[in-house]
Design a protein around this motif. Structure first.
Motif, mmCIF file in Angstrom:
data_model
loop_
_atom_site.group_PDB
_atom_site.id
_atom_site.type_symbol
_atom_site.label_atom_id
_atom_site.label_comp_id
_atom_site.label_asym_id
_atom_site.label_seq_id
_atom_site.Cartn_x
_atom_site.Cartn_y
_atom_site.Cartn_z
ATOM 1 N N SER A 75 15.647 19.023 -3.281
ATOM 2 C CA SER A 75 15.977 20.144 -2.378
ATOM 3 C C SER A 75 17.286 19.733 -2.043
ATOM 4 O O SER A 75 18.036 18.713 -2.304
ATOM 5 C CB SER A 75 15.158 20.068 -1.108
ATOM 6 N N GLU A 76 17.995 20.515 -1.241
ATOM 7 C CA GLU A 76 19.323 20.497 -0.747
ATOM 8 C C GLU A 76 19.470 19.367 0.137
ATOM 9 O O GLU A 76 20.320 18.591 0.054
ATOM 10 C CB GLU A 76 19.805 21.677 -0.069
ATOM 11 N N SER A 77 18.362 19.184 0.931
ATOM 12 C CA SER A 77 18.485 17.867 1.922
ATOM 13 C C SER A 77 18.288 16.848 1.065
ATOM 14 O O SER A 77 18.768 15.744 1.493
ATOM 15 C CB SER A 77 17.569 17.980 3.045
ATOM 16 N N GLY A 78 17.265 16.713 -0.032
ATOM 17 C CA GLY A 78 17.100 15.631 -0.828
ATOM 18 C C GLY A 78 18.308 15.121 -1.524
ATOM 19 O O GLY A 78 18.623 14.001 -1.545
ATOM 20 N N LYS A 79 19.358 16.289 -2.150
ATOM 21 C CA LYS A 79 20.314 15.653 -2.515
ATOM 22 C C LYS A 79 21.316 15.138 -1.793
ATOM 23 O O LYS A 79 21.846 14.112 -2.276
ATOM 24 C CB LYS A 79 21.218 16.910 -3.284
ATOM 25 N N ALA A 80 21.409 15.529 -0.558
ATOM 26 C CA ALA A 80 22.428 14.926 0.392
ATOM 27 C C ALA A 80 21.962 13.664 0.630
ATOM 28 O O ALA A 80 22.829 12.671 0.654
ATOM 29 C CB ALA A 80 22.491 16.030 1.842
ATOM 30 N N ARG A 81 20.790 13.318 0.926
ATOM 31 C CA ARG A 81 20.203 12.246 1.212
ATOM 32 C C ARG A 81 20.182 11.100 0.122
ATOM 33 O O ARG A 81 20.749 10.081 0.459
ATOM 34 C CB ARG A 81 18.801 12.375 1.955
ATOM 35 N N SER A 179 17.511 20.885 6.667
ATOM 36 C CA SER A 179 19.133 20.990 6.213
ATOM 37 C C SER A 179 19.669 19.848 5.690
ATOM 38 O O SER A 179 19.262 18.874 5.933
ATOM 39 C CB SER A 179 19.855 21.744 7.197
ATOM 40 N N ALA A 180 20.811 20.222 4.787
ATOM 41 C CA ALA A 180 21.427 18.900 4.112
ATOM 42 C C ALA A 180 22.155 18.164 5.447
ATOM 43 O O ALA A 180 22.340 17.156 5.554
ATOM 44 C CB ALA A 180 22.510 19.256 3.151
ATOM 45 N N GLU A 181 22.669 18.893 6.355
ATOM 46 C CA GLU A 181 23.387 18.359 7.582
ATOM 47 C C GLU A 181 22.308 17.509 8.440
ATOM 48 O O GLU A 181 23.017 16.418 8.905
ATOM 49 C CB GLU A 181 23.877 19.536 8.440
ATOM 50 N N GLU A 182 21.246 18.047 8.556
ATOM 51 C CA GLU A 182 20.329 17.259 9.422
ATOM 52 C C GLU A 182 19.770 16.184 8.578
ATOM 53 O O GLU A 182 19.648 14.826 9.321
ATOM 54 C CB GLU A 182 19.049 18.006 9.827
ATOM 55 N N ALA A 183 19.757 16.089 7.360
ATOM 56 C CA ALA A 183 19.379 15.026 6.500
ATOM 57 C C ALA A 183 20.379 13.776 6.580
ATOM 58 O O ALA A 183 20.026 12.743 6.591
ATOM 59 C CB ALA A 183 19.219 15.478 4.957
ATOM 60 N N LEU A 184 21.663 14.343 6.576
ATOM 61 C CA LEU A 184 22.679 13.184 6.580
ATOM 62 C C LEU A 184 22.723 12.744 7.859
ATOM 63 O O LEU A 184 22.941 11.496 8.172
ATOM 64 C CB LEU A 184 23.818 13.964 6.249
#
Length: 403
Positions: A75-81, A179-184
């Motif tokens: 996912s987008e958040s998985g990619k960021a994390r 979201s990617a922002e929340e994941a980060l």
């Protein structure tokens, strides 16, 4: 044509929460390797064949490095994390081997077996609390989550008093919809918490895994405090989320198979209990988003040419149901089936480091819970149970039970 490429992951059929999606099963019948479309529009290869999955996961030309172009992120958040928190499970050899060896001895079978009496004590204590508490109970909140959380906290040297914090963080990080922002932000929050704990261990080491990493790796300059913290993040999340989901989901499945549950409840044979654990791991396979890789060279898998830079996803839940790979009908639950060769823990150099711990915890739980509470039952119809279709790790969000 691109519009004929199915989207992955696929939705399970209503009323069949323990089985892979019918669409996934149908895709597997077409052949062991097929294109699928994922969240970002890319079309990696989905490997459904059991032998093909093992071949791919063991091939050094298949990379687990999330930084490589073409890696099929969940996912987008998985990619960021994944790109933010560096862990050995997303490294290739020789770097992977160096980091994994720092932890191997802590998860050897003989060392894990020494923890069995303490795990038994934790399990019995939580059952005592549940029996004395209000009914119906939530088996996830009151038992399935605390068991592995307490164990991994004691093993790592993380204060269990902070369990609400790290359980909240891990739950959000494993949700595909954040979201990617929340994941980060959550990743940083968890990393900073563990960096402070690493500093505390450096000032005053104790008899735990995190202290050993500080003494042997941080002080020698082999790892930085951030690298030690990131390693701890991986162990902390993986050490409680996966086992907790298997406890609750396994119990839900067994309650739908009362004859096998009764046999497990009444047996005094540890071999049958161990066999039941393997079968439940095979039958349920909670890693329902697949194990993700990217090819670094042109290779052939299952007769299909896969080009360098193309992503691959090994769909273990369908590989573990393949006819011929397991005796009898692999679509049915059978606690007597010999199924230890399943791919629930992956395969190859990246197979789960903590599998001896997970196996032992599940053996203690499955040999104790149903014996201690012989009339355990769902407090609501199965149709009302909320399953984790939205999460990277499959299970149930809560499990109301009575007795």
């Amino acid at each position: 044509m691109t519009d004929t490429i199915p989207t992955f992951p696929m939705t399970r059929a209503k009323g069949c929460p323990f089985d892979p999606s019918p669409e996934l099963t149908e895709l597997g019948e077409k052949g062991p390797v097929n294109r699928v479309r994922i969240w970002d529009g890319s079309t990696p290869w989905l490997i459904t064949g059991y032998e093909e999955q093992r071949a791919a996961l063991a091939d050094p030309r298949i990379s687990a490095d999330v930084r490589k172009e073409g890696y099929p992120h969940v996912s987008e958040s998985g990619k960021a994390r994944r790109q933010h928190l560096q862990a050995f499970i997303t490294m290739d050899n020789p770097e992977h081997d160096v980091h994994r060896r720092m932890l191997t001895r802590d998860f050897m079978v003989k060392r894990i077996e020494k923890l069995r009496p303490r795990v038994q004590e934790i399990v019995d204590g939580l059952i005592d609390q549940m029996l004395a508490g209000p009914r119906p109970a939530d088996l996830v909140r009151d038992f399935a989550l605390p068991v592995p959380s307490l164990v991994i906290c004691e093993l790592l040297g993380v204060p269990y008093a902070d369990h609400d914090f790290f359980q909240r963080c891990s739950s959000r990080l494993l949700n595909r919809t954040v979201s990617a922002e929340e994941a980060l932000a959550i990743s940083d929050e968890l990393r900073n918490y563990l960096i402070k704990l690493v500093a505390a261990k450096d000032a005053e080491p104790a008899d735990d895994l995190l202290s050993r990493l500080v003494v042997e790796q941080l002080r020698t300059g082999a790892l930085t405090d951030v690298e030690v913290a990131d390693m701890a993040v991986l162990l902390l999340i993986a050490g409680h989320e996966t086992t907790a989901n298997m406890i609750a989901l396994g119990t839900t499945a067994l309650l739908q198979h009362p004859e096998q549950l009764a046999e497990l409840r009444e047996t005094e044979d540890p071999k049958l209990v161990a066999n039941a654990v393997e079968e439940l791991l095979r039958y349920l396979h909670i890693v329902h988003s697949g194990r993700r890789r990217v090819a670094t060279e042109d290779i052939e898998i299952g007769g299909q040419l896969i080009r360098a830079g193309e992503g691959l996803i090994a769909a273990g839940e369908i590989g573990n149901r393949e006819q011929g790979a397991f005796e009898g009908d692999p679509g049915e639950l059978d606690i007597h089936r010999q199924s230890r060769h399943h791919v629930a823990f992956g395969y190859g150099i990246h197979q789960c480091l903590g599998q001896p711990l997970a196996r032992m915890e599940l053996q203690v739980v499955y040999s104790t819970l149903y014996r201690r509470i012989p009339t355990l039952r769902l407090a609501v119809p199965l149709e009302e149970i909320e399953f984790k279709h939205d999460m990277i790790v499959y299970g149930v969000h809560s499990l109301p039970v009575e007795w």
